[in-house]
Design an enzyme around this catalytic site. Structure first.
Site, PDB file in Angstrom:
ATOM      1  NE  ARG A   1      -4.022  -2.050   1.991  1.00  0.00           N
ATOM      2  CZ  ARG A   1      -3.825  -3.166   2.685  1.00  0.00           C
ATOM      3  NH1 ARG A   1      -2.796  -3.280   3.501  1.00  0.00           N
ATOM      4  NH2 ARG A   1      -4.662  -4.168   2.556  1.00  0.00           N
TER       5      ARG A   1
ATOM      6  CD  GLU B   1      -4.052  14.770 -16.030  1.00  0.00           C
ATOM      7  OE1 GLU B   1      -4.284  13.569 -15.925  1.00  0.00           O
ATOM      8  OE2 GLU B   1      -3.159  15.234 -16.748  1.00  0.00           O
TER       9      GLU B   1
ATOM     10  CD  GLU C   1       7.652  17.180 -22.872  1.00  0.00           C
ATOM     11  OE1 GLU C   1       6.893  18.114 -22.536  1.00  0.00           O
ATOM     12  OE2 GLU C   1       7.234  16.097 -23.344  1.00  0.00           O
TER      13      GLU C   1
ATOM     14  CG  HIS D   1      -1.859  10.807 -29.046  1.00  0.00           C
ATOM     15  ND1 HIS D   1      -3.190  10.708 -28.736  1.00  0.00           N
ATOM     16  CD2 HIS D   1      -1.380   9.551 -28.999  1.00  0.00           C
ATOM     17  CE1 HIS D   1      -3.496   9.459 -28.506  1.00  0.00           C
ATOM     18  NE2 HIS D   1      -2.407   8.723 -28.655  1.00  0.00           N
TER      19      HIS D   1
ATOM     20  NE  ARG E   1      -0.151  16.534 -13.698  1.00  0.00           N
ATOM     21  CZ  ARG E   1       0.471  15.868 -12.749  1.00  0.00           C
ATOM     22  NH1 ARG E   1       0.059  15.937 -11.501  1.00  0.00           N
ATOM     23  NH2 ARG E   1       1.509  15.126 -13.018  1.00  0.00           N
TER      24      ARG E   1
ATOM     25  CG  ASN F   1      -1.816  17.334 -21.986  1.00  0.00           C
ATOM     26  OD1 ASN F   1      -0.835  16.650 -21.716  1.00  0.00           O
ATOM     27  ND2 ASN F   1      -2.986  17.171 -21.403  1.00  0.00           N
TER      28      ASN F   1
ATOM     29  CG  HIS G   1       2.042  16.623 -25.161  1.00  0.00           C
ATOM     30  ND1 HIS G   1       2.768  17.778 -25.026  1.00  0.00           N
ATOM     31  CD2 HIS G   1       2.786  15.642 -24.568  1.00  0.00           C
ATOM     32  CE1 HIS G   1       3.885  17.522 -24.359  1.00  0.00           C
ATOM     33  NE2 HIS G   1       3.930  16.234 -24.069  1.00  0.00           N
TER      34      HIS G   1
ATOM     35  CE  LYS H   1      -0.610  12.862 -15.125  1.00  0.00           C
ATOM     36  NZ  LYS H   1      -0.867  13.142 -16.551  1.00  0.00           N
TER      37      LYS H   1
HETATM   38  N1  LIG Z   1       5.230  10.233 -15.176  1.00  0.00           N
HETATM   39  C1  LIG Z   1       5.182  11.276 -15.964  1.00  0.00           C
HETATM   40  O1  LIG Z   1       4.666  12.330 -15.601  1.00  0.00           O
HETATM   41  C2  LIG Z   1       5.779  11.190 -17.331  1.00  0.00           C
HETATM   42  C3  LIG Z   1       5.953  12.367 -18.078  1.00  0.00           C
HETATM   43  C4  LIG Z   1       6.572  12.259 -19.321  1.00  0.00           C
HETATM   44  C5  LIG Z   1       6.989  11.020 -19.789  1.00  0.00           C
HETATM   45  N2  LIG Z   1       6.795   9.902 -19.034  1.00  0.00           N
HETATM   46  C6  LIG Z   1       7.245   8.584 -19.493  1.00  0.00           C
HETATM   47  O2  LIG Z   1       8.654   8.617 -19.597  1.00  0.00           O
HETATM   48  C7  LIG Z   1       9.073   7.643 -20.552  1.00  0.00           C
HETATM   49  C8  LIG Z   1      10.143   8.235 -21.419  1.00  0.00           C
HETATM   50  O3  LIG Z   1      11.221   8.632 -20.617  1.00  0.00           O
HETATM   51  P1  LIG Z   1      12.669   8.858 -21.241  1.00  0.00           P
HETATM   52  O4  LIG Z   1      12.573   9.723 -22.421  1.00  0.00           O
HETATM   53  O5  LIG Z   1      13.538   9.259 -20.118  1.00  0.00           O
HETATM   54  O6  LIG Z   1      13.011   7.426 -21.809  1.00  0.00           O
HETATM   55  P2  LIG Z   1      13.844   6.171 -21.241  1.00  0.00           P
HETATM   56  O7  LIG Z   1      13.655   5.996 -19.807  1.00  0.00           O
HETATM   57  O8  LIG Z   1      13.504   5.050 -22.143  1.00  0.00           O
HETATM   58  O9  LIG Z   1      15.351   6.605 -21.523  1.00  0.00           O
HETATM   59  C9  LIG Z   1      15.782   6.836 -22.844  1.00  0.00           C
HETATM   60  C10 LIG Z   1      17.047   6.046 -23.155  1.00  0.00           C
HETATM   61  O10 LIG Z   1      18.174   6.675 -22.543  1.00  0.00           O
HETATM   62  C11 LIG Z   1      18.898   5.727 -21.764  1.00  0.00           C
HETATM   63  N3  LIG Z   1      19.515   6.488 -20.678  1.00  0.00           N
HETATM   64  C12 LIG Z   1      18.911   7.020 -19.605  1.00  0.00           C
HETATM   65  N4  LIG Z   1      19.749   7.785 -18.918  1.00  0.00           N
HETATM   66  C13 LIG Z   1      20.931   7.728 -19.539  1.00  0.00           C
HETATM   67  C14 LIG Z   1      22.195   8.313 -19.288  1.00  0.00           C
HETATM   68  N5  LIG Z   1      22.391   9.195 -18.299  1.00  0.00           N
HETATM   69  N6  LIG Z   1      23.207   7.988 -20.118  1.00  0.00           N
HETATM   70  C15 LIG Z   1      23.007   7.146 -21.173  1.00  0.00           C
HETATM   71  N7  LIG Z   1      21.835   6.591 -21.470  1.00  0.00           N
HETATM   72  C16 LIG Z   1      20.808   6.880 -20.665  1.00  0.00           C
HETATM   73  C17 LIG Z   1      17.884   4.704 -21.362  1.00  0.00           C
HETATM   74  O11 LIG Z   1      18.487   3.480 -21.048  1.00  0.00           O
HETATM   75  C18 LIG Z   1      17.028   4.616 -22.629  1.00  0.00           C
HETATM   76  O12 LIG Z   1      17.657   3.795 -23.565  1.00  0.00           O
HETATM   77  C19 LIG Z   1       7.825   7.219 -21.299  1.00  0.00           C
HETATM   78  O13 LIG Z   1       7.451   5.940 -20.881  1.00  0.00           O
HETATM   79  C20 LIG Z   1       6.779   8.230 -20.868  1.00  0.00           C
HETATM   80  O14 LIG Z   1       5.475   7.680 -20.831  1.00  0.00           O
HETATM   81  C21 LIG Z   1       6.199   9.977 -17.816  1.00  0.00           C
HETATM   82 ZN   LIG Z   2       5.528  15.166 -23.127  1.00  0.00          ZN
END
Ligand SMILES: NC(=O)c1ccc[n+]([C@@H]2O[C@H](COP(=O)([O-])OP(=O)(O)OC[C@H]3O[C@@H](n4cnc5c(N)ncnc54)[C@H](O)[C@@H]3O)[C@@H](O)[C@H]2O)c1
Ligand SMILES: [Zn+2]
Length: 360
Positions: free
Chosen positions: A121, A237, A185, A253, A242, A246, A249, A143
């Site tokens: 939990r 949200e 972003e 999308h 919030r 977007n 976006h 999130k």
């Molecule tokens: N929770 C939220 O509010 C929120 C907001 C935006 C995006 N997201 C999510 O985030 C994800 C995308 O995140 P991302 O763009 O960080 O992708 P990711 O986590 O896949 O990382 C991108 C790539 O970079 C590599 N990597 C990470 N750090 C590194 C470093 N310091 N040096 C070398 N390589 C490195 C990873 O292994 C991966 O191959 C999606 O799943 C998306 O849905 C969530």
């Molecule tokens: Zn985004």
């Protein structure tokens, strides 16, 4: 070290930022989770070295940890990987005070975060983002979640972290394309909330691309502050505020879906999406063309796309937008700028106008 405070009443926490004080992590972790004795470090195969630095820091303040490594990439945001994390937590064995530490990009943050949100939990969570996108976006706001074959992020919850530790030195190993994608972003925050920040990005584009440490800390801190301002007013949200996050976006999308996940990185789709949505705002008479032109110049300087690929069919893109969760009863809904630094939710945008923009 700089701190950005996220004020959410009893769920408030600090985002600590540094480029020069890696050793500060241990004390920060201890403060964020005063009673923790055990931790599960979640990471991916590309950032194991950063995760082991984090594990040593935890050890130095008496927090013993195990590390769970998932394969790099979006496919790891799955129920199967989540289950493996539950197994690792059960084996520790974790109790209510056990810390989950997510060291990686958004994938690791969302997956590890959701494990922390749900195991027993709820366990305290420490985010250690290692991509620019994770530093400025996914690690702020609470999130968490994993994907379902029927949709991205379908299984998830809100779970605010106990703290976020950002060491921009971790970005040194991030591939260039990932870094540039994260900048989309950052640009977005300027357009939706802060014209002076947008100007700063214009004036410092070269230093940013050269990843100058002080510049990186500044843009990450400002982005976190701007996102936190929104999250503080609409944590779950519910008020609609919030939604301003977007911007770009809805188009994005479309590009991600029609191009196929993987053709473009998320930030690339957002860059082209912002330009498209800004052109829509122009056509609706909401902004002068100069507001779009400045975004085009800045995004181009950052090596980001400013339009979809010609082979992506307009009707297919419109079809995705129609199904977007922001659209209602066939009318399209967008977050559009009214000037640099301010956006509004606009309902009932005609599909023909969107078609026109997509065709130019
Ligand atoms: N929770 C939220 O509010 C929120 C907001 C935006 C995006 N997201 C999510 O985030 C994800 C995308 O995140 P991302 O763009 O960080 O992708 P990711 O986590 O896949 O990382 C991108 C790539 O970079 C590599 N990597 C990470 N750090 C590194 C470093 N310091 N040096 C070398 N390589 C490195 C990873 O292994 C991966 O191959 C999606 O799943 C998306 O849905 C969530
Ligand atoms: Zn985004």
């Amino acid at each position: 070290m700089q701190t950005v405070r996220v004020n959410l009443g009893p769920r408030s926490y600090d985002i600590a930022l540094t480029s020069t004080d890696p050793a500060g992590f241990a004390a920060f972790a201890r403060r964020a989770a005063p009673k923790a004795k055990l931790a599960l470090v979640v990471t991916d195969a590309n950032v194991i070295s950063h995760a082991s630095t984090v594990a040593s820091g935890l050890q130095s303040v008496g927090i013993h940890s195990q590390t769970a490594v998932v394969p790099a990439g979006e496919a790891s945001k799955s129920v199967a990987r989540l289950e493996a994390l539950y197994d690792a937590l059960a084996e520790l064995p974790a109790d209510r005070g056990t810390l989950v530490v997510a060291v990686g990009g958004g994938v690791v943050g969302d997956l590890g975060g959701f494990a922390a949100a749900t195991y027993n939990r709820g366990l305290p969570l420490l985010m250690v983002p290692t991509t620019l996108l994770a530093m400025v976006d996914s690690s702020v706001g609470g999130k968490t979640g994993v994907n379902h074959p029927k949709g991205k992020n379908l299984i998830g919850s809100f779970h605010q972290p106990a703290g976020v530790w950002i060491d921009t030195a971790y970005l040194a190993s991030l591939p260039d394309r990932e870094f540039r994608s994260g900048l989309a972003e950052v640009v977005k925050y300027g357009v939706i909330q802060d014209p002076e920040f947008f100007e700063y990005l214009e004036a410092n584009a070269a230093a940013i691309l050269a990843r100058r440490p002080d510049t990186l800390v500044h843009i990450v801190a400002r982005s976190c502050r701007l996102k936190a301002d929104v999250v503080e007013q609409d944590e779950r949200e519910e008020t609609g505020l919030r939604a301003i996050l977007n911007y770009g976006h809805t188009f994005a999308h479309g590009y991600e879906t029609v191009g196929g996940y993987g053709a473009w990185l998320h930030g690339e789709a957002v860059a082209a999406g912002m330009v498209g949505e800004s052109r829509l705002a122009e056509r609706l008479g909401r902004i002068p063309v100069a507001v779009t032109d400045r975004q085009v110049r800045l995004l181009t300087a950052f090596g980001l796309p400013i339009a979809g690929k010609p082979e992506w069919a307009t009707e297919a893109l419109i079809d995705v937008m129609r199904r977007d969760k922001k659209s209602q009863a066939g009318k399209l809904r967008f977050v559009l700028p009214t000037r640099l630094g301010h956006v509004e939710l606009v309902d009932g945008v005609s599909e023909d106008l969107v078609r026109e923009v997509l065709r130019t």
